[in-house]
Design an enzyme around this catalytic site. Structure first.
Site, PDB file in Angstrom:
ATOM      1  N   HIS A  50      18.844  17.646  46.678  1.00 42.74           N
ATOM      2  CA  HIS A  50      19.282  16.338  46.184  1.00 42.74           C
ATOM      3  C   HIS A  50      18.002  15.570  45.873  1.00 42.74           C
ATOM      4  CE1 HIS A  50      22.380  17.445  49.201  1.00 42.74           C
ATOM      5  NE2 HIS A  50      23.238  16.848  48.401  1.00 42.74           N
ATOM      6  N   ASP A  88      16.285  14.400  48.945  1.00 39.19           N
ATOM      7  CA  ASP A  88      15.723  15.391  49.888  1.00 39.19           C
ATOM      8  C   ASP A  88      14.224  15.515  49.623  1.00 39.19           C
ATOM      9  OD1 ASP A  88      18.319  15.951  50.672  1.00 39.19           O
ATOM     10  OD2 ASP A  88      18.485  17.733  49.415  1.00 39.19           O
ATOM     11  N   MET A 141      18.891  25.009  41.301  1.00 39.49           N
ATOM     12  CA  MET A 141      19.940  23.978  41.251  1.00 39.49           C
ATOM     13  C   MET A 141      19.398  22.645  41.772  1.00 39.49           C
ATOM     14  SD  MET A 141      22.159  22.270  43.544  1.00 39.49           S
ATOM     15  CE  MET A 141      23.183  23.025  44.800  1.00 39.49           C
ATOM     16  N   GLU A 190      32.006  20.336  42.766  1.00 43.42           N
ATOM     17  CA  GLU A 190      32.320  20.822  44.116  1.00 43.42           C
ATOM     18  C   GLU A 190      33.430  19.990  44.741  1.00 43.42           C
ATOM     19  OE1 GLU A 190      28.876  21.142  46.604  1.00 43.42           O
ATOM     20  OE2 GLU A 190      30.065  21.329  48.447  1.00 43.42           O
ATOM     21  N   LYS A 223      36.223  18.964  47.792  1.00 44.03           N
ATOM     22  CA  LYS A 223      36.353  18.917  49.255  1.00 44.03           C
ATOM     23  C   LYS A 223      37.543  18.019  49.554  1.00 44.03           C
ATOM     24  CE  LYS A 223      33.543  17.940  53.360  1.00 44.03           C
ATOM     25  NZ  LYS A 223      32.224  17.479  53.862  1.00 44.03           N
ATOM     26  N   GLU A 245      33.080  25.868  47.780  1.00 41.95           N
ATOM     27  CA  GLU A 245      32.440  26.066  49.096  1.00 41.95           C
ATOM     28  C   GLU A 245      33.448  26.634  50.098  1.00 41.95           C
ATOM     29  OE1 GLU A 245      29.828  23.106  50.855  1.00 41.95           O
ATOM     30  OE2 GLU A 245      30.850  23.357  52.787  1.00 41.95           O
ATOM     31  N   HIS A 301      35.070  24.134  52.539  1.00 42.44           N
ATOM     32  CA  HIS A 301      35.925  23.125  51.916  1.00 42.44           C
ATOM     33  C   HIS A 301      37.311  23.665  51.576  1.00 42.44           C
ATOM     34  CE1 HIS A 301      32.115  20.720  50.554  1.00 42.44           C
ATOM     35  NE2 HIS A 301      32.138  20.994  51.837  1.00 42.44           N
ATOM     36  N   ASP A 331      28.788  27.714  47.247  1.00 39.99           N
ATOM     37  CA  ASP A 331      28.248  27.247  48.534  1.00 39.99           C
ATOM     38  C   ASP A 331      28.835  28.127  49.638  1.00 39.99           C
ATOM     39  OD1 ASP A 331      26.827  25.245  47.315  1.00 39.99           O
ATOM     40  OD2 ASP A 331      27.865  23.586  48.300  1.00 39.99           O
ATOM     41  N   ASP A 369      34.354  19.614  58.465  1.00 35.19           N
ATOM     42  CA  ASP A 369      33.469  20.514  57.709  1.00 35.19           C
ATOM     43  C   ASP A 369      32.321  20.959  58.616  1.00 35.19           C
ATOM     44  OD1 ASP A 369      32.312  21.774  55.471  1.00 35.19           O
ATOM     45  OD2 ASP A 369      31.153  19.986  54.961  1.00 35.19           O
ATOM     46  N   ASP A 385      30.172  23.700  58.284  1.00 36.74           N
ATOM     47  CA  ASP A 385      28.972  24.246  57.636  1.00 36.74           C
ATOM     48  C   ASP A 385      28.234  25.239  58.544  1.00 36.74           C
ATOM     49  OD1 ASP A 385      29.472  22.741  55.344  1.00 36.74           O
ATOM     50  OD2 ASP A 385      28.143  21.102  55.924  1.00 36.74           O
ATOM     51  N   ASP A 424      25.105  26.735  51.930  1.00 34.51           N
ATOM     52  CA  ASP A 424      25.218  25.307  52.231  1.00 34.51           C
ATOM     53  C   ASP A 424      25.720  25.188  53.661  1.00 34.51           C
ATOM     54  OD1 ASP A 424      25.258  22.629  52.191  1.00 34.51           O
ATOM     55  OD2 ASP A 424      27.021  22.419  50.923  1.00 34.51           O
TER      56      ASP A 424
END
Ligand code: GCO
Ligand code: MN
Ligand code: MN
Length: 397
Positions: A61, A64, A95, A188, A190, A224, A227, A252, A262, A264, A294
């Site tokens: 992102h 980040d 990406m 994406e 969710k 994902e 998700h 993901d 979620d 992850d 992810d």
């Protein structure tokens, strides 16, 4: 700190095309009940450590890499250092994406906010983040609408939110075209979290939405694992539909216990059979995309545990890939599948290949006398097929 993982046939290599988000290995273990448990790892360190582990690249992102309130001078220095780490290691950035969920200004949504100023700011932030991704050669641009939802339906009608989301994507497609940016957009879905409900909650909803855009050819999906499973759905079916539509632009990968928030979790740490069928789907289709994780390390881990997490995510994928090759080579499994293929090839009436309509085909089919007793009596041997698959996964064949 170095983690030594023994090298063997499952060891990840750059041509396996494994990628991680900076936010995944960089996750500091914050949750709604507790603060960070790990120190921040600088992005350049993440690049160097993931390269040593055999990854292909990193994704990010905007924030980040570049803090929300960085000055122009900060940005230049960060970009220069990060480019050097990439050049030193050969790591890629396939990406990029925008953080439209962390800052308080997005609490009511970004592209779908009721506040037109926020919607405009979200577009501005995305354009800058798209520029940043291009500087690093990113080819896929992901849209995850973390705050695009609501807690009470009193505040807006879902149709209005969808219209706003469409306007934003149409704007950004034009921005990419105008600047000759070679991006494919990946949406994406969710179902909820962090909002009570999120708009366009599954990959299926997203897919239908894509065809209402001005440039549907530029836009696909980033499904994902966690998700889809949050909605109680089988991830492979979402991915299969995306593949069939030519819309699997990114993925993901992670792990999830059924009907939770979620989580992850590390890929393959839960539902190994589901993970196997997912790997089988991607490998059988020779899907050329990045195998992106992810997910993040358990909150119990120190930095060593983070690199273990990263290594094992990739290693598990490769183990499952080898299981897929065994499945394909397994004579007893293939004998059952051959029986299915033979059933599939049977000619009912001579109406040519497939079930293509013609008046003659319709007439012939209506006149045909079916042996219903034979159809009723047919067994499919799926108990045996599943047991052979299970034994293969459990290591007894
Ligand atoms: C989540 C999402 C995010 C996105 C990321 C990239 O539930 O937190 O999966 O991790 O994938 O923001 O768009
Ligand atoms: Mn995700
Ligand atoms: Mn997630």
């Amino acid at each position: 700190m170095t983690t030594k993982h023994p090298q063997d046939t499952y060891s990840p290599r750059p041509d396996d095309h494994f990628t991680f988000g900076l936010w995944t290995v960089g996750n500091r273990g914050r949750d709604p009940f507790g603060d960070a448990v790990r120190a921040a790892i600088p992005p350049t360190t993440i690049v160097r450590r993931l390269a040593e582990l055999g990854a292909y690249g990193v994704n990010f992102h905007d924030n980040d890499l570049i803090p929300f309130d960085a000055t122009t001078a900060d940005r230049e220095r960060i970009v220069k250092d990060f480019k050097k780490a990439l050049a030193d290691t050969g790591m890629k950035v396939p990406m990029a994406t925008t953080n439209l969920f962390y800052d308080a200004c997005f609490k009511e949504g970004a592209y779908t906010s009721n506040d037109a100023r926020v919607r405009a700011f979200a577009l501005q932030k995305t354009m800058h983040a798209m520029d940043l991704g291009i500087e690093f050669g990113a080819k896929t641009y992901v849209f995850w609408g973390g705050r695009e939802g609501l807690e009470t339906n009193a505040c807006k009608a879902p149709q209005d939110a969808i219209k706003r989301f469409r306007e934003a994507l149409n704007f950004l497609c034009e921005y990419a075209r105008d600047n000759k940016y070679d991006y494919q957009f990946a949406l994406e879905a969710k179902p909820n979290e962090p909002r009570g409900d999120l708009f366009l909650p599954t990959s299926g909803h997203m897919l239908a939405f894509i065809y209402t855009l001005d440039h549907p050819e530029m836009v696909g999906l980033n499904p994902e694992t966690a998700h889809e499973q949050m909605s109680g759905l089988d991830f492979s079916h979402a991915v299969g539909q995306a593949l069939e539509a030519g819309k699997l632009f990114h993925i993901d990968l992670n792990g999830q216990k059924p009907s939770r928030y979620d989580q992850d979790l590390r890929f393959g740490s839960e539902d190994q059979k589901g993970a196997f069928f997912l790997v089988k789907l991607l490998e059988d289709a020779r899907w050329p995309g990045m195998r992106h994780f992810d997910s993040h390390a358990y909150r119990t881990e120190d930095e060593q545990g983070v690199w273990d997490f990263a290594h094992y995510s990739m290693r598990t994928y490769n183990i499952l890939k080898e299981k897929v090759a065994r499945f394909t080579a397994d004579k007893e499994i293939q004998a059952i599948l051959d029986e299915q293929r033979a059933l599939d090839r049977q000619t009912v009436v001579d109406i040519g290949a497939g079930l293509r309509y013609s008046p003659r085909a319709a007439t012939q089919l209506k006149q045909h006398v079916f042996d219903i007793a034979a159809l009723r009596a047919q067994g499919f041997r799926y108990e045996r097929l599943d047991q052979l698959t299970t034994e293969l996964l459990l290591g007894t064949r």
